[in-house]
Scaffold this motif. Sequence first.
Motif, PDB file in Angstrom:
ATOM      1  N   GLY A  42       0.882  -1.351   0.157  1.00  0.00           N
ATOM      2  CA  GLY A  42      -0.100  -0.221   0.088  1.00  0.00           C
ATOM      3  C   GLY A  42       0.798   1.215   0.061  1.00  0.00           C
ATOM      4  O   GLY A  42       0.413   2.220  -0.718  1.00  0.00           O
ATOM      5  N   VAL A  46       0.666   4.305  -3.083  1.00  0.00           N
ATOM      6  CA  VAL A  46       0.688   5.651  -2.838  1.00  0.00           C
ATOM      7  C   VAL A  46       1.793   6.137  -3.164  1.00  0.00           C
ATOM      8  O   VAL A  46       1.737   7.486  -3.688  1.00  0.00           O
ATOM      9  N   LYS A  50       2.284   9.409  -6.066  1.00  0.00           N
ATOM     10  CA  LYS A  50       2.685  10.982  -5.477  1.00  0.00           C
ATOM     11  C   LYS A  50       3.695  11.118  -6.325  1.00  0.00           C
ATOM     12  O   LYS A  50       3.901  12.210  -6.418  1.00  0.00           O
ATOM     13  N   LEU A 194      -3.248  -1.422   1.445  1.00  0.00           N
ATOM     14  CA  LEU A 194      -3.904  -0.450   2.216  1.00  0.00           C
ATOM     15  C   LEU A 194      -5.033  -0.887   2.993  1.00  0.00           C
ATOM     16  O   LEU A 194      -5.228  -0.324   4.118  1.00  0.00           O
ATOM     17  N   THR A 255     -10.507   4.017  -5.497  1.00  0.00           N
ATOM     18  CA  THR A 255      -9.116   4.222  -5.539  1.00  0.00           C
ATOM     19  C   THR A 255      -8.661   5.433  -4.423  1.00  0.00           C
ATOM     20  O   THR A 255      -8.068   5.435  -3.576  1.00  0.00           O
ATOM     21  N   THR A 259      -6.496   5.772  -1.057  1.00  0.00           N
ATOM     22  CA  THR A 259      -5.206   6.431  -1.081  1.00  0.00           C
ATOM     23  C   THR A 259      -5.464   7.677  -0.028  1.00  0.00           C
ATOM     24  O   THR A 259      -4.394   8.018   0.334  1.00  0.00           O
ATOM     25  N   SER A 261      -5.768  10.780  -0.880  1.00  0.00           N
ATOM     26  CA  SER A 261      -5.152  11.795  -1.558  1.00  0.00           C
ATOM     27  C   SER A 261      -5.712  12.004  -2.795  1.00  0.00           C
ATOM     28  O   SER A 261      -5.645  11.218  -3.762  1.00  0.00           O
ATOM     29  N   ALA A 264      -2.872  11.930  -5.093  1.00  0.00           N
ATOM     30  CA  ALA A 264      -2.257  10.774  -5.664  1.00  0.00           C
ATOM     31  C   ALA A 264      -3.455  10.124  -6.764  1.00  0.00           C
ATOM     32  O   ALA A 264      -3.062   9.264  -7.544  1.00  0.00           O
ATOM     33  N   ASN A 265      -4.660  10.508  -6.724  1.00  0.00           N
ATOM     34  CA  ASN A 265      -5.492  10.221  -7.518  1.00  0.00           C
ATOM     35  C   ASN A 265      -5.453  10.819  -8.929  1.00  0.00           C
ATOM     36  O   ASN A 265      -6.531  10.395  -9.819  1.00  0.00           O
TER      37      ASN A 265
END
Length: 415
Positions: A42, A46, A50, A194, A255, A259, A261, A264-265
Amino acid sequence: MGNFVDKWNQISLAKRILIGMIIGIILAATVPEAANWVSIFGGLFVGALKAVAPVLVLFIVIHAISKHRSGHRTNIKSILILYGLSTIIAGFIAVIASFLFPVTLSLATGAGDVTPPSGIIEVLQTLLFNVVDNPIHAILNANYIGILAWAILLGIALRNANETTKTLLANLSDAISQLVKWVINLAPIGIMGLVFESIVTSGFSTLLDYFKLLLVLIGCMLFIALIANPIIVFLFLRKNPYPLVFTCLKESGITAFFTRSSAANIPVNMSLCEKLGLDEDTYSVSIPLGATVNMAGAAVTISVLTLAAVHTLGIQVDLGTALILSILSAVSAAGASGVAGGSLLLIPLACSLFGISNDVAMQVVGVGFIIGVLQDSCETALNSSSDALFTATAEYAKRRKESVKTIALKKTMIK
Protein backbone atom coordinates in the motif's frame (compact mmCIF):
# COMPACT_ATOMS: atom_id res chain seq x y z
CA MET A 1 3.18 -17.26 -15.61
CA GLY A 2 2.85 -15.22 -18.79
CA ASN A 3 -0.59 -16.68 -19.46
CA PHE A 4 -1.71 -15.86 -15.92
CA VAL A 5 -0.57 -12.23 -16.28
CA ASP A 6 -2.35 -11.91 -19.63
CA LYS A 7 -5.60 -13.30 -18.19
CA TRP A 8 -5.25 -11.09 -15.11
CA ASN A 9 -4.83 -7.97 -17.28
CA GLN A 10 -7.93 -8.90 -19.28
CA ILE A 11 -10.06 -8.50 -16.12
CA SER A 12 -11.36 -4.93 -15.66
CA LEU A 13 -9.38 -2.79 -13.22
CA ALA A 14 -12.42 -2.32 -10.93
CA LYS A 15 -12.82 -6.10 -10.58
CA ARG A 16 -9.10 -6.54 -9.94
CA ILE A 17 -9.27 -3.86 -7.22
CA LEU A 18 -12.25 -5.65 -5.65
CA ILE A 19 -10.22 -8.88 -5.60
CA GLY A 20 -7.35 -7.01 -3.95
CA MET A 21 -9.73 -5.61 -1.31
CA ILE A 22 -11.11 -9.05 -0.51
CA ILE A 23 -7.61 -10.53 -0.19
CA GLY A 24 -6.57 -7.65 2.08
CA ILE A 25 -9.58 -8.20 4.36
CA ILE A 26 -8.95 -11.97 4.52
CA LEU A 27 -5.26 -11.48 5.35
CA ALA A 28 -6.09 -8.88 8.05
CA ALA A 29 -8.60 -11.25 9.62
CA THR A 30 -6.40 -14.37 9.49
CA VAL A 31 -2.74 -13.30 9.64
CA PRO A 32 -2.55 -9.78 11.11
CA GLU A 33 1.03 -10.45 12.25
CA ALA A 34 2.05 -10.31 8.57
CA ALA A 35 1.49 -6.52 8.54
CA ASN A 36 5.14 -5.77 7.90
CA TRP A 37 5.19 -7.39 4.46
CA VAL A 38 1.58 -6.86 3.31
CA SER A 39 1.13 -3.20 4.25
CA ILE A 40 4.30 -2.21 2.38
CA PHE A 41 2.47 -2.74 -0.92
CA GLY A 42 0.00 0.00 0.00
CA GLY A 43 2.78 2.41 0.91
CA LEU A 44 4.66 1.66 -2.31
CA PHE A 45 1.54 2.18 -4.44
CA VAL A 46 0.62 5.53 -2.86
CA GLY A 47 4.27 6.60 -2.97
CA ALA A 48 4.50 5.76 -6.68
CA LEU A 49 1.32 7.71 -7.45
CA LYS A 50 2.50 10.73 -5.47
CA ALA A 51 5.92 10.57 -7.14
CA VAL A 52 4.64 10.47 -10.71
CA ALA A 53 1.69 12.88 -10.31
CA PRO A 54 3.62 16.22 -10.09
CA VAL A 55 5.74 15.40 -13.15
CA LEU A 56 2.66 14.16 -15.03
CA VAL A 57 0.74 17.38 -14.32
CA LEU A 58 3.69 19.59 -15.31
CA PHE A 59 4.42 18.00 -18.69
CA ILE A 60 0.90 17.07 -19.74
CA VAL A 61 -0.38 20.62 -19.08
CA ILE A 62 2.62 22.22 -20.83
CA HIS A 63 2.09 19.94 -23.82
CA ALA A 64 -1.68 20.47 -23.96
CA ILE A 65 -1.42 24.27 -23.86
CA SER A 66 1.61 24.54 -26.18
CA LYS A 67 -0.23 22.60 -28.91
CA HIS A 68 -3.55 24.34 -28.32
CA ARG A 69 -4.97 25.51 -31.64
CA SER A 70 -6.40 28.99 -31.94
CA GLY A 71 -10.18 28.74 -32.12
CA HIS A 72 -10.27 25.31 -30.42
CA ARG A 73 -12.59 25.76 -27.46
CA THR A 74 -12.05 24.03 -24.14
CA ASN A 75 -14.60 23.67 -21.35
CA ILE A 76 -12.61 25.01 -18.40
CA LYS A 77 -15.11 27.80 -17.68
CA SER A 78 -18.05 25.36 -17.55
CA ILE A 79 -16.05 22.94 -15.39
CA LEU A 80 -15.16 25.70 -12.90
CA ILE A 81 -18.86 26.62 -12.67
CA LEU A 82 -19.69 22.98 -11.95
CA TYR A 83 -16.92 22.75 -9.32
CA GLY A 84 -18.14 25.90 -7.55
CA LEU A 85 -21.83 24.97 -7.75
CA SER A 86 -21.23 21.50 -6.33
CA THR A 87 -19.09 22.80 -3.45
CA ILE A 88 -21.63 25.49 -2.43
CA ILE A 89 -24.51 22.99 -2.61
CA ALA A 90 -22.46 20.55 -0.50
CA GLY A 91 -21.99 23.15 2.23
CA PHE A 92 -25.72 23.99 2.14
CA ILE A 93 -26.74 20.30 2.35
CA ALA A 94 -24.37 19.77 5.29
CA VAL A 95 -25.93 22.73 7.14
CA ILE A 96 -29.46 21.38 6.58
CA ALA A 97 -28.46 17.87 7.69
CA SER A 98 -26.82 19.25 10.83
CA PHE A 99 -30.08 20.99 11.79
CA LEU A 100 -32.21 17.94 10.98
CA PHE A 101 -29.89 15.56 12.85
CA PRO A 102 -28.06 17.65 15.49
CA VAL A 103 -24.94 16.03 16.92
CA THR A 104 -23.20 16.85 20.19
CA LEU A 105 -19.60 15.93 20.94
CA SER A 106 -17.56 14.67 23.84
CA LEU A 107 -14.82 17.15 23.11
CA ALA A 108 -11.39 15.59 22.76
CA THR A 109 -7.84 16.82 22.80
CA GLY A 110 -5.19 15.75 20.34
CA ALA A 111 -4.81 18.69 17.98
CA GLY A 112 -2.75 20.98 20.15
CA ASP A 113 0.42 20.63 18.07
CA VAL A 114 -1.10 22.12 14.90
CA THR A 115 -1.91 25.73 14.09
CA PRO A 116 -5.03 26.65 12.13
CA PRO A 117 -5.19 29.67 9.79
CA SER A 118 -6.22 32.87 11.54
CA GLY A 119 -8.76 33.85 8.89
CA ILE A 120 -9.97 33.56 5.33
CA ILE A 121 -7.38 36.17 4.28
CA GLU A 122 -4.59 33.86 5.44
CA VAL A 123 -6.07 30.96 3.46
CA LEU A 124 -6.24 33.05 0.28
CA GLN A 125 -2.79 34.50 0.93
CA THR A 126 -1.35 30.99 1.22
CA LEU A 127 -2.93 30.06 -2.09
CA LEU A 128 -1.53 33.16 -3.82
CA PHE A 129 1.99 32.46 -2.53
CA ASN A 130 1.64 28.86 -3.72
CA VAL A 131 0.96 30.21 -7.22
CA VAL A 132 4.33 32.01 -7.33
CA ASP A 133 6.27 29.20 -5.66
CA ASN A 134 9.64 28.20 -7.14
CA PRO A 135 8.80 25.53 -9.78
CA ILE A 136 11.42 23.05 -8.48
CA HIS A 137 10.19 23.57 -4.90
CA ALA A 138 6.58 23.16 -6.09
CA ILE A 139 7.38 19.80 -7.72
CA LEU A 140 9.34 18.53 -4.72
CA ASN A 141 6.55 19.48 -2.30
CA ALA A 142 3.64 18.50 -4.59
CA ASN A 143 2.30 22.07 -4.60
CA TYR A 144 -0.20 21.55 -7.43
CA ILE A 145 -1.35 25.17 -7.52
CA GLY A 146 2.26 26.22 -8.20
CA ILE A 147 2.87 23.36 -10.65
CA LEU A 148 -0.30 24.23 -12.55
CA ALA A 149 0.57 27.94 -12.70
CA TRP A 150 4.07 27.29 -14.07
CA ALA A 151 2.81 24.65 -16.50
CA ILE A 152 0.19 27.04 -17.91
CA LEU A 153 2.70 29.88 -18.29
CA LEU A 154 5.35 27.66 -19.90
CA GLY A 155 2.70 26.15 -22.19
CA ILE A 156 1.64 29.63 -23.36
CA ALA A 157 5.30 30.65 -23.86
CA LEU A 158 5.95 27.52 -25.95
CA ARG A 159 2.95 27.93 -28.25
CA ASN A 160 5.24 29.61 -30.81
CA ALA A 161 8.05 27.06 -30.38
CA ASN A 162 9.20 25.02 -33.40
CA GLU A 163 7.69 21.63 -34.13
CA THR A 164 10.78 19.78 -32.89
CA THR A 165 10.31 21.22 -29.40
CA LYS A 166 6.59 20.42 -29.43
CA THR A 167 7.35 16.88 -30.58
CA LEU A 168 9.77 16.49 -27.66
CA LEU A 169 7.08 17.70 -25.24
CA ALA A 170 4.58 15.28 -26.80
CA ASN A 171 7.03 12.39 -26.43
CA LEU A 172 7.74 13.27 -22.79
CA SER A 173 4.02 13.57 -22.06
CA ASP A 174 3.33 10.19 -23.69
CA ALA A 175 6.23 8.54 -21.82
CA ILE A 176 5.03 9.82 -18.44
CA SER A 177 1.45 8.78 -19.28
CA GLN A 178 2.76 5.27 -19.98
CA LEU A 179 4.52 5.25 -16.59
CA VAL A 180 1.21 6.22 -15.02
CA LYS A 181 -0.56 3.31 -16.71
CA TRP A 182 2.05 0.93 -15.31
CA VAL A 183 1.55 2.34 -11.81
CA ILE A 184 -2.25 2.16 -12.06
CA ASN A 185 -2.01 -1.49 -13.10
CA LEU A 186 -0.48 -2.11 -9.66
CA ALA A 187 -3.61 -0.70 -7.97
CA PRO A 188 -5.05 -4.12 -6.92
CA ILE A 189 -1.86 -5.01 -5.01
CA GLY A 190 -1.63 -1.50 -3.56
CA ILE A 191 -5.28 -1.48 -2.45
CA MET A 192 -4.76 -4.90 -0.86
CA GLY A 193 -1.95 -3.45 1.28
CA LEU A 194 -3.92 -0.30 2.14
CA VAL A 195 -7.01 -2.27 3.22
CA PHE A 196 -4.86 -4.65 5.27
CA GLU A 197 -2.99 -1.82 7.02
CA SER A 198 -6.19 0.13 7.70
CA ILE A 199 -7.89 -2.81 9.40
CA VAL A 200 -4.82 -4.02 11.34
CA THR A 201 -3.58 -0.64 12.62
CA SER A 202 -6.78 1.37 13.04
CA GLY A 203 -9.73 -0.95 13.07
CA PHE A 204 -13.13 0.58 13.63
CA SER A 205 -13.64 0.13 17.38
CA THR A 206 -12.50 3.70 18.14
CA LEU A 207 -15.14 5.03 15.76
CA LEU A 208 -18.14 3.58 17.63
CA ASP A 209 -18.30 6.52 20.05
CA TYR A 210 -18.63 8.89 17.12
CA PHE A 211 -21.01 6.76 15.08
CA LYS A 212 -23.76 9.41 14.88
CA LEU A 213 -21.32 12.10 13.77
CA LEU A 214 -19.91 9.76 11.13
CA LEU A 215 -23.45 8.90 10.04
CA VAL A 216 -24.24 12.57 9.37
CA LEU A 217 -20.90 13.19 7.61
CA ILE A 218 -21.01 10.10 5.40
CA GLY A 219 -24.77 10.47 4.83
CA CYS A 220 -24.22 14.00 3.48
CA MET A 221 -21.40 12.84 1.21
CA LEU A 222 -23.46 9.92 -0.11
CA PHE A 223 -26.42 12.26 -0.71
CA ILE A 224 -24.19 14.61 -2.70
CA ALA A 225 -22.57 11.78 -4.68
CA LEU A 226 -25.82 9.92 -5.43
CA ILE A 227 -28.48 12.66 -5.49
CA ALA A 228 -27.11 16.22 -5.73
CA ASN A 229 -24.33 15.62 -8.27
CA PRO A 230 -26.56 13.47 -10.53
CA ILE A 231 -29.17 16.27 -10.55
CA ILE A 232 -26.50 18.77 -11.61
CA VAL A 233 -25.31 16.39 -14.33
CA PHE A 234 -28.89 15.83 -15.53
CA LEU A 235 -29.52 19.57 -15.80
CA PHE A 236 -26.51 19.86 -18.11
CA LEU A 237 -26.95 16.66 -20.14
CA ARG A 238 -30.73 16.13 -20.08
CA LYS A 239 -30.34 12.35 -19.83
CA ASN A 240 -29.91 9.64 -17.18
CA PRO A 241 -26.78 10.71 -15.24
CA TYR A 242 -26.26 7.52 -13.24
CA PRO A 243 -24.21 5.48 -15.74
CA LEU A 244 -21.61 8.28 -15.77
CA VAL A 245 -21.89 8.84 -12.00
CA PHE A 246 -21.37 5.16 -11.18
CA THR A 247 -18.48 4.87 -13.66
CA CYS A 248 -16.66 7.76 -11.95
CA LEU A 249 -17.36 6.39 -8.46
CA LYS A 250 -16.20 2.90 -9.47
CA GLU A 251 -13.10 3.91 -11.47
CA SER A 252 -11.99 6.91 -9.37
CA GLY A 253 -13.86 6.92 -6.04
CA ILE A 254 -12.73 3.47 -4.87
CA THR A 255 -9.05 4.22 -5.43
CA ALA A 256 -9.36 7.67 -3.83
CA PHE A 257 -11.13 6.15 -0.80
CA PHE A 258 -8.07 4.06 0.05
CA THR A 259 -5.27 6.41 -1.04
CA ARG A 260 -6.96 9.31 0.84
CA SER A 261 -5.16 11.75 -1.45
CA SER A 262 -6.67 13.77 -4.29
CA ALA A 263 -3.16 14.42 -5.55
CA ALA A 264 -2.33 10.72 -5.68
CA ASN A 265 -5.58 10.13 -7.58
CA ILE A 266 -4.74 12.59 -10.37
CA PRO A 267 -3.19 9.86 -12.57
CA VAL A 268 -6.24 7.64 -11.99
CA ASN A 269 -8.59 10.44 -13.08
CA MET A 270 -6.42 11.22 -16.11
CA SER A 271 -6.67 7.59 -17.18
CA LEU A 272 -10.45 7.60 -16.62
CA CYS A 273 -10.90 10.74 -18.74
CA GLU A 274 -8.90 9.14 -21.53
CA LYS A 275 -11.13 6.04 -21.30
CA LEU A 276 -14.23 8.26 -21.49
CA GLY A 277 -12.91 9.79 -24.71
CA LEU A 278 -12.60 13.34 -23.35
CA ASP A 279 -10.56 16.18 -24.83
CA GLU A 280 -7.01 16.03 -23.48
CA ASP A 281 -6.64 19.82 -23.81
CA THR A 282 -9.42 20.14 -21.24
CA TYR A 283 -8.91 17.31 -18.74
CA SER A 284 -5.14 17.80 -18.55
CA VAL A 285 -5.91 21.14 -16.87
CA SER A 286 -9.26 20.48 -15.17
CA ILE A 287 -8.21 17.33 -13.28
CA PRO A 288 -5.18 18.82 -11.43
CA LEU A 289 -7.20 22.01 -10.92
CA GLY A 290 -10.07 20.00 -9.45
CA ALA A 291 -7.68 18.26 -7.05
CA THR A 292 -7.01 21.67 -5.51
CA VAL A 293 -10.32 23.58 -5.71
CA ASN A 294 -13.17 21.06 -6.13
CA MET A 295 -13.78 20.26 -2.48
CA ALA A 296 -17.42 19.34 -1.84
CA GLY A 297 -16.34 16.73 0.73
CA ALA A 298 -14.27 19.30 2.59
CA ALA A 299 -17.24 21.71 2.65
CA VAL A 300 -19.32 18.96 4.29
CA THR A 301 -16.65 18.23 6.90
CA ILE A 302 -16.20 21.91 7.82
CA SER A 303 -19.95 22.58 8.11
CA VAL A 304 -20.93 19.42 10.01
CA LEU A 305 -18.12 19.57 12.58
CA THR A 306 -18.58 23.31 13.11
CA LEU A 307 -22.31 22.93 13.75
CA ALA A 308 -21.61 19.93 16.00
CA ALA A 309 -19.53 22.32 18.14
CA VAL A 310 -22.39 24.85 18.00
CA HIS A 311 -24.94 22.26 19.19
CA THR A 312 -22.56 21.00 21.90
CA LEU A 313 -22.22 24.51 23.32
CA GLY A 314 -25.95 25.24 23.02
CA ILE A 315 -25.45 28.23 20.71
CA GLN A 316 -28.62 29.38 18.90
CA VAL A 317 -28.07 29.80 15.16
CA ASP A 318 -30.44 31.67 12.84
CA LEU A 319 -30.98 30.74 9.18
CA GLY A 320 -29.00 33.70 7.86
CA THR A 321 -25.89 32.76 9.83
CA ALA A 322 -26.25 29.14 8.75
CA LEU A 323 -26.35 30.21 5.10
CA ILE A 324 -23.23 32.32 5.63
CA LEU A 325 -21.57 29.23 7.09
CA SER A 326 -22.38 27.19 3.97
CA ILE A 327 -20.77 29.85 1.75
CA LEU A 328 -17.80 30.24 4.10
CA SER A 329 -17.26 26.48 4.18
CA ALA A 330 -17.33 26.36 0.36
CA VAL A 331 -14.77 29.17 0.02
CA SER A 332 -12.60 27.71 2.77
CA ALA A 333 -12.81 24.22 1.24
CA ALA A 334 -11.48 25.55 -2.06
CA GLY A 335 -8.44 26.75 -0.14
CA ALA A 336 -8.01 23.58 1.91
CA SER A 337 -5.19 22.28 -0.29
CA GLY A 338 -3.10 25.32 0.56
CA VAL A 339 -3.24 24.67 4.31
CA ALA A 340 -1.29 21.94 6.11
CA GLY A 341 -3.84 19.49 7.50
CA GLY A 342 -6.51 20.12 4.87
CA SER A 343 -10.16 20.61 5.74
CA LEU A 344 -9.90 19.79 9.46
CA LEU A 345 -7.66 22.78 10.18
CA LEU A 346 -10.21 25.10 8.60
CA ILE A 347 -12.81 24.19 11.24
CA PRO A 348 -11.56 26.86 13.73
CA LEU A 349 -12.01 29.44 10.96
CA ALA A 350 -15.68 28.46 10.62
CA CYS A 351 -16.12 28.20 14.40
CA SER A 352 -14.99 31.81 14.77
CA LEU A 353 -18.18 32.81 12.93
CA PHE A 354 -20.10 31.76 16.07
CA GLY A 355 -17.66 33.20 18.58
CA ILE A 356 -16.33 29.75 19.58
CA SER A 357 -12.89 29.98 21.18
CA ASN A 358 -9.86 28.51 19.45
CA ASP A 359 -9.28 26.09 22.37
CA VAL A 360 -12.71 24.53 21.90
CA ALA A 361 -12.40 24.58 18.12
CA MET A 362 -9.11 22.70 18.27
CA GLN A 363 -10.76 20.03 20.42
CA VAL A 364 -13.29 19.62 17.60
CA VAL A 365 -10.33 19.24 15.22
CA GLY A 366 -9.10 16.51 17.57
CA VAL A 367 -12.42 14.70 17.13
CA GLY A 368 -11.92 15.06 13.38
CA PHE A 369 -8.54 13.31 13.64
CA ILE A 370 -10.14 10.45 15.58
CA ILE A 371 -12.78 9.79 12.91
CA GLY A 372 -10.35 10.62 10.10
CA VAL A 373 -10.03 6.98 9.02
CA LEU A 374 -13.50 7.07 7.45
CA GLN A 375 -14.14 10.82 7.20
CA ASP A 376 -11.04 11.57 5.14
CA SER A 377 -11.50 8.49 2.94
CA CYS A 378 -15.10 9.38 2.06
CA GLU A 379 -14.22 13.05 1.60
CA THR A 380 -11.41 12.24 -0.84
CA ALA A 381 -13.55 9.74 -2.74
CA LEU A 382 -16.28 12.37 -3.24
CA ASN A 383 -13.86 15.15 -4.17
CA SER A 384 -11.77 13.15 -6.60
CA SER A 385 -14.54 11.23 -8.36
CA SER A 386 -16.46 14.46 -8.98
CA ASP A 387 -13.38 15.96 -10.69
CA ALA A 388 -13.76 13.39 -13.47
CA LEU A 389 -17.57 13.54 -13.32
CA PHE A 390 -17.81 17.28 -13.95
CA THR A 391 -15.04 17.27 -16.56
CA ALA A 392 -17.00 14.65 -18.49
CA THR A 393 -20.29 16.51 -17.92
CA ALA A 394 -18.94 19.74 -19.41
CA GLU A 395 -17.52 17.86 -22.41
CA TYR A 396 -20.71 15.90 -23.11
CA ALA A 397 -22.86 19.03 -22.65
CA LYS A 398 -20.75 20.80 -25.26
CA ARG A 399 -21.17 17.90 -27.68
CA ARG A 400 -24.92 17.84 -27.03
CA LYS A 401 -25.24 21.55 -27.89
CA GLU A 402 -23.20 21.10 -31.06
CA SER A 403 -25.38 18.13 -32.04
CA VAL A 404 -28.58 20.15 -31.50
CA LYS A 405 -27.19 23.01 -33.58
CA THR A 406 -26.27 20.60 -36.39
CA ILE A 407 -29.76 19.07 -36.43
CA ALA A 408 -31.37 22.52 -36.43
CA LEU A 409 -29.13 23.61 -39.30
CA LYS A 410 -30.05 20.50 -41.36
CA LYS A 411 -33.76 21.16 -40.78
CA THR A 412 -33.29 24.78 -41.92
CA MET A 413 -31.48 23.64 -45.08
CA ILE A 414 -34.27 21.13 -45.87
CA LYS A 415 -36.91 23.85 -45.53
